[in-house]
Design an enzyme around this catalytic site. Structure first.
Site, PDB file in Angstrom:
ATOM      1  N   HIS A 128     -19.460  51.268   5.751  1.00 45.39           N
ATOM      2  CA  HIS A 128     -18.874  52.487   6.328  1.00 45.39           C
ATOM      3  C   HIS A 128     -17.364  52.317   6.513  1.00 45.39           C
ATOM      4  O   HIS A 128     -16.816  52.685   7.539  1.00 45.39           O
ATOM      5  CB  HIS A 128     -19.550  52.790   7.672  1.00 45.39           C
ATOM      6  CG  HIS A 128     -19.123  54.082   8.298  1.00 45.39           C
ATOM      7  ND1 HIS A 128     -19.194  55.300   7.652  1.00 45.39           N
ATOM      8  CD2 HIS A 128     -18.613  54.353   9.533  1.00 45.39           C
ATOM      9  CE1 HIS A 128     -18.753  56.254   8.455  1.00 45.39           C
ATOM     10  NE2 HIS A 128     -18.379  55.707   9.601  1.00 45.39           N
ATOM     11  N   ASP A 170     -20.320  59.888   5.668  1.00 43.12           N
ATOM     12  CA  ASP A 170     -20.036  59.609   4.257  1.00 43.12           C
ATOM     13  C   ASP A 170     -20.897  60.483   3.346  1.00 43.12           C
ATOM     14  O   ASP A 170     -20.436  60.985   2.320  1.00 43.12           O
ATOM     15  CB  ASP A 170     -20.269  58.124   3.947  1.00 43.12           C
ATOM     16  CG  ASP A 170     -19.393  57.214   4.788  1.00 43.12           C
ATOM     17  OD1 ASP A 170     -18.231  57.578   5.045  1.00 43.12           O
ATOM     18  OD2 ASP A 170     -19.879  56.139   5.197  1.00 43.12           O
TER      19      ASP A 170
END
Length: 331
Positions: free
Chosen positions: A193, A166
């Site tokens: 996530h 990310d």
């Protein structure tokens, strides 16, 4: 702890789409003296072949392998004993992808079982190693495995969800918009996530905070949905394997650097007290003992504050789902 350059790493799931490139990158790390790789006999590519391939690198790293035949009934722990003994870091790019007709609960039940087999073995043979989990859904699997460690009297801070991808994506996308060299960009990504739990804090990066306000929301959304972007580009024939391997290797490098006495900070999902939630992704500094300092979120923009409220609600549900799904100990 071994001296710098003499660490042992195990990759569980090493013959898969993430596991092969991740193993390659870890084998090239100067801090790694031994790489043990593990997968199932039923894998499309024999793990022995992956080991043979890796062993030809011009690197000092020794490569060993082991494989489990799921039809034999032999427990994963029995197969993994030699691979895990003496390990400092275990990376787990394992689990099955979500298939048509499979809901999140089905996926969670299967992948928690896969993760548990490996994590139970880690608890038995390398209980002080850092365990980096790349097993979806990370938001639920990590809390379940940390709870498993806690029940065994082990340190739940050793169980860490790898959310580095990310950050990697946020950094690259900011570079594309601003033209600022990517090595000068470091966007913290907090929360979880998956989807809307992924919260990039563009306001905390020098380049990111210069992006016009009207571009922040679509950029935020792009980071959240970047995995789907790759799946669509591969026409449903694959997912984000190479970028995940790159990000996993970056995480592994930070952990190994910390072991060697050079502290590194990466965002990671683990047991946390920075919010009211027991698990959260935030900046974590890695040192000789592993995760040594968990950093507060820091100042956020109005957009990020609003998003954080939604993150907390969804993430709590996913944390609870993981712990609820955890069965009794297998060992």
């Amino acid at each position: 702890m071994a001296a710098a350059g003499n660490f042992k790493v195990c990759v569980c799931g090493a013959a898969g789409g993430i596991g092969q490139p991740l193993s390659m990158l870890i084998a090239m790390n100067s801090n790694v003296a031994e790489l043990a790789i593990y997968d199932l006999v039923q894998s499309a590519v024999p793990v022995a072949g992956v080991a043979a391939d890796l062993s030809h690198f011009e690197r000092k790293c020794k490569v060993t392998h082991c494989a489990r035949d799921v039809q034999s009934g032999v427990p994963a722990a029995e197969v993994l004993k030699q691979a895990l003994t003496g390990c400092h870091l275990v990376m787990v790019p394992a689990g099955v992808p979500r298939k048509p007709g499979m809901d999140r609960a089905d996926l969670l039940k299967i992948n928690i079982g896969i993760a548990q087999d490996i994590v139970e073995a880690c608890a038995a043979f390398c209980p002080t190693a850092v365990v980096g989990l790349i097993v979806n859904p990370v938001n639920s699997v990590v809390p379940a495995m940390a709870e498993l460690y806690k029940r065994k009297g082990l340190d739940p801070k050793k169980i860490i969800g790898v959310t580095t991808l990310d950050v990697v994506r946020a950094n690259k996308f900011v570079h594309e918009i601003t033209g600022v060299p990517v090595d000068q960009i470091d966007v913290p990504v907090v929360g979880g996530h998956a989807g809307a739990t992924i919260l990039p804090l563009f306001s905390q990066d020098t380049a990111g905070k210069k992006i016009p306000a009207d571009k922040i929301e679509p950029l935020d959304k792009r980071v959240q949905d970047a995995g789907t972007e790759v799946v669509n580009a591969k026409a449903g024939k694959g997912s984000a394997t190479l970028s995940m391997a790159y990000a996993g290797a970056r995480f592994a490098s930070a952990v190994l650097s910390g072991f060697a006495g050079v502290k590194k900070t990466e965002c990671a999902y683990m047991v946390s007290s920075v919010t009211e939630l027991p698990f959260f992704s935030q900046k974590v500094t890695f040192g000789p003992s592993g995760a040594e300092e968990i950093h507060p979120i820091g100042a956020v923009s109005g957009h990020e504050k609003k998003r954080l409220e939604a993150v907390m609600k969804q993430l709590k549900e996913e944390i609870d789902a993981g712990i609820k799904m955890l069965p009794g100990s297998k060992l």
